[in-house]
Design an enzyme around this catalytic site. Structure first.
Site, mmCIF file in Angstrom:
data_model
loop_
_atom_site.group_PDB
_atom_site.id
_atom_site.type_symbol
_atom_site.label_atom_id
_atom_site.label_comp_id
_atom_site.label_asym_id
_atom_site.label_seq_id
_atom_site.Cartn_x
_atom_site.Cartn_y
_atom_site.Cartn_z
ATOM 1 C CB SER A 155 -8.741 -1.463 4.142
ATOM 2 O OG SER A 155 -9.048 -2.682 3.846
ATOM 3 N NE ARG A 215 -4.160 -1.737 0.319
ATOM 4 C CZ ARG A 215 -4.274 -2.774 -0.061
ATOM 5 N NH1 ARG A 215 -3.213 -3.409 -0.652
ATOM 6 N NH2 ARG A 215 -5.462 -3.520 0.089
ATOM 7 C CD GLU A 256 -5.785 1.187 2.123
ATOM 8 O OE1 GLU A 256 -6.431 2.118 1.653
ATOM 9 O OE2 GLU A 256 -5.891 -0.053 2.114
HETATM 10 N N1 EPU Z 1 -10.971 -10.281 10.394
HETATM 11 C C1 EPU Z 1 -11.474 -10.255 11.650
HETATM 12 N N2 EPU Z 1 -12.334 -9.376 11.805
HETATM 13 C C2 EPU Z 1 -12.930 -8.579 11.032
HETATM 14 C C3 EPU Z 1 -12.225 -8.429 9.744
HETATM 15 C C4 EPU Z 1 -11.036 -9.526 9.335
HETATM 16 O O1 EPU Z 1 -11.074 -11.354 12.207
HETATM 17 O O2 EPU Z 1 -13.614 -7.838 11.275
HETATM 18 C C5 EPU Z 1 -9.993 -11.333 9.985
HETATM 19 C C6 EPU Z 1 -10.440 -12.432 8.958
HETATM 20 O O3 EPU Z 1 -11.214 -13.290 9.482
HETATM 21 C C7 EPU Z 1 -9.263 -12.854 8.216
HETATM 22 C C8 EPU Z 1 -8.337 -11.741 8.262
HETATM 23 O O4 EPU Z 1 -8.709 -10.655 9.376
HETATM 24 O O5 EPU Z 1 -8.795 -14.039 8.793
HETATM 25 C C9 EPU Z 1 -8.173 -10.672 7.065
HETATM 26 O O6 EPU Z 1 -9.282 -10.155 6.579
HETATM 27 P P1 EPU Z 1 -9.978 -10.159 4.989
HETATM 28 O O7 EPU Z 1 -9.637 -11.183 4.299
HETATM 29 O O8 EPU Z 1 -11.089 -9.421 5.068
HETATM 30 O O9 EPU Z 1 -8.730 -9.184 4.324
HETATM 31 P P2 EPU Z 1 -8.210 -7.708 5.017
HETATM 32 O O10 EPU Z 1 -6.622 -8.047 5.633
HETATM 33 O O11 EPU Z 1 -8.888 -7.269 6.143
HETATM 34 C C10 EPU Z 1 -6.953 -7.108 2.948
HETATM 35 C C11 EPU Z 1 -6.855 -5.688 2.073
HETATM 36 C C12 EPU Z 1 -8.121 -5.358 1.460
HETATM 37 C C13 EPU Z 1 -8.303 -6.564 0.265
HETATM 38 C C14 EPU Z 1 -8.365 -7.879 1.320
HETATM 39 C C15 EPU Z 1 -8.456 -9.079 0.471
HETATM 40 C C16 EPU Z 1 -5.475 -4.036 3.518
HETATM 41 C C17 EPU Z 1 -5.425 -2.857 4.370
HETATM 42 N N3 EPU Z 1 -6.729 -4.483 3.084
HETATM 43 O O12 EPU Z 1 -8.098 -6.833 3.926
HETATM 44 O O13 EPU Z 1 -8.223 -4.331 0.531
HETATM 45 O O14 EPU Z 1 -9.625 -6.443 -0.311
HETATM 46 O O15 EPU Z 1 -7.003 -8.048 2.040
HETATM 47 O O16 EPU Z 1 -7.127 -9.439 -0.227
HETATM 48 O O17 EPU Z 1 -4.444 -4.594 3.139
HETATM 49 C C18 EPU Z 1 -8.655 -1.813 0.696
HETATM 50 O O18 EPU Z 1 -7.274 -1.652 0.679
HETATM 51 O O19 EPU Z 1 -9.463 -0.856 0.743
HETATM 52 C C19 EPU Z 1 -9.085 -3.110 0.782
HETATM 53 C C20 EPU Z 1 -10.558 -3.456 1.004
#
Ligand code: EPU
Length: 352
Positions: free
Chosen positions: A252, A175, A347
């Site tokens: 995010s 990012r 972010e």
């Molecule tokens: N999780 C929780 N509780 C929550 C949310 C997430 O426990 O309320 C846990 C989930 O269970 C999972 C882990 O966190 O094990 C990761 O969650 P998720 O797969 O939803 O992805 P993320 O890490 O929260 C990142 C990116 C997203 C992207 C997704 C999929 C960042 C800051 N965000 O989110 O990007 O779509 O991975 O690859 O890196 C964005 O940048 O705006 C964005 C949406």
């Protein structure tokens, strides 16, 4: 010539749906217009700091209002609308395509998928424009644009020259890019060149994609299509991320923090369920998990909250002020720090 508008509502230009005004506002449809704009040395707006708008999907207009007045930013806002998709070269393996900064990112992904061009299908349904994508090296489901991005064409404000940044020049990170650091505020991105592939190299390491394909009986790698993958990604995103046309949000809000092995070992002893994965320098921790564990998932204060299905997404439930969202975000930072001693970095681009 460029039409300079005054006191323009920014409501249609930010997906958080914050009401604020730009003192000066102009739409840029062709790069030649920039030469004209920056030649207006006598104009009232000529010395004002610029704010560049892409799709406004990673922007929080967080300036505090005076009493009950609408926030007015004193800046000149430039909405980058330069369009166009042009094939530069192609052979049997790949295609080199230049895309205007103002093109909608998701529409470009759909176009590439229709053409049978692979490399960005996992990045379907990310809001914003092509020109904004390199700033934060957009990424999802195991893919980042730095993998297919060849070059960024940008207008250098000081010299008024067009400059090209190679992939390496962009200094991409998670990012992150040079456009968020040393080059911040100095360039306007005009177009981006991508190399996309004619033979797909499906990236399915993200468990959620595999599960989604299985559900639709599309898990056979021999008959898998780019379209099936991009649609699986779209279904996953639609199932847990709010559509900004309906609920104001900026994706995010925080980055997933990276911590050292040492810190990780300390935290995991106390919190064995910590969601994290290894990186070159340590561990990347799921910020959504941290926020949820700190008790902030689905929490709401006035018109601001975290999305009940994904705690990393802050939402405007209707009529929230940008400053209130920023205050709410600060509370989350403090709560997570108190519990885990990890400070979440935004972010999103916060404009105060
Ligand atoms: N999780 C929780 N509780 C929550 C949310 C997430 O426990 O309320 C846990 C989930 O269970 C999972 C882990 O966190 O094990 C990761 O969650 P998720 O797969 O939803 O992805 P993320 O890490 O929260 C990142 C990116 C997203 C992207 C997704 C999929 C960042 C800051 N965000 O989110 O990007 O779509 O991975 O690859 O890196 C964005 O940048 O705006 C964005 C949406």
């Amino acid at each position: 010539m460029v039409e300079i508008q005054e006191n323009v509502s920014l409501l249609p230009y930010n997906t958080f749906q914050i009401e604020a005004k730009a003192r000066y506002f102009a739409e840029i449809n062709r790069k030649e217009e920039l030469f004209w704009l920056f030649a207006q040395k006598e104009a009232a707006y000529s010395t004002l700091p610029l704010v560049v708008l892409g799709g406004g999907s990673n922007l929080l207009l967080a300036k505090k209002a005076q009493a009950n007045e609408t926030v007015v930013y004193p800046n000149l806002f430039l909405k980058m609308n330069i369009l166009g998709k042009e094939i530069l070269t192609q052979d049997e393996d790949s295609v080199l395509v230049r895309v205007g900064a103002g093109e909608n990112w998701h529409h470009f992904v759909e176009f590439a998928v229709e053409q049978g061009w692979a490399g960005i299908e996992n990045l379907a349904l990310i809001y914003g424009t092509v020109g904004a994508a390199p700033l934060q090296n957009i990424g999802a489901y195991g893919v980042e644009i730095k993998e297919t991005l060849v070059e960024v064409e940008a207008f250098e404000i000081e010299s008024q020259k067009v400059k090209c940044f190679s992939n390496q020049d962009c200094q991409f990170g998670y990012r992150d890019s040079i456009f968020k650091r040393e080059a911040k505020g100095k360039y306007l991105i005009l177009s981006v060149v991508f190399r996309l592939h004619k033979k797909p190299n499906f990236r399915l390491e993200y468990g959620a994609i595999q599960e989604e394909l299985k559900k639709e009986n599309q898990s056979d790698p021999d008959s898998l299509t780019l379209k099936a993958v991009s649609q699986a990604v779209m279904r996953i995103r639609n199932s847990k991320l709010p559509n900004p046309a309906e609920i104001g949000n900026g994706g995010s809000f925080f980055k997933n923090p990276e911590i050292s092995q040492e810190v990780f070992q300390k935290i995991i002893k106390k919190f064995p369920d910590l969601v994290s994965y290894p990186t070159e320098n340590g561990r990347k921790v799921a910020a959504g998990w941290l926020i949820e564990q700190a008790g902030w998932k689905g929490k709401r204060v006035g018109q601001v909250g975290t999305y009940p299905k994904q705690a990393l997404i802050l939402v405007n439930w209707g009529g929230a002020k940008g400053a209130d969202i920023w205050e709410f975000a600060t509370q989350i930072q403090k709560a997570v720090f108190e519990k885990f001693e990890i400070w979440l970095e935004p972010e999103i681009n916060v404009l105060t």
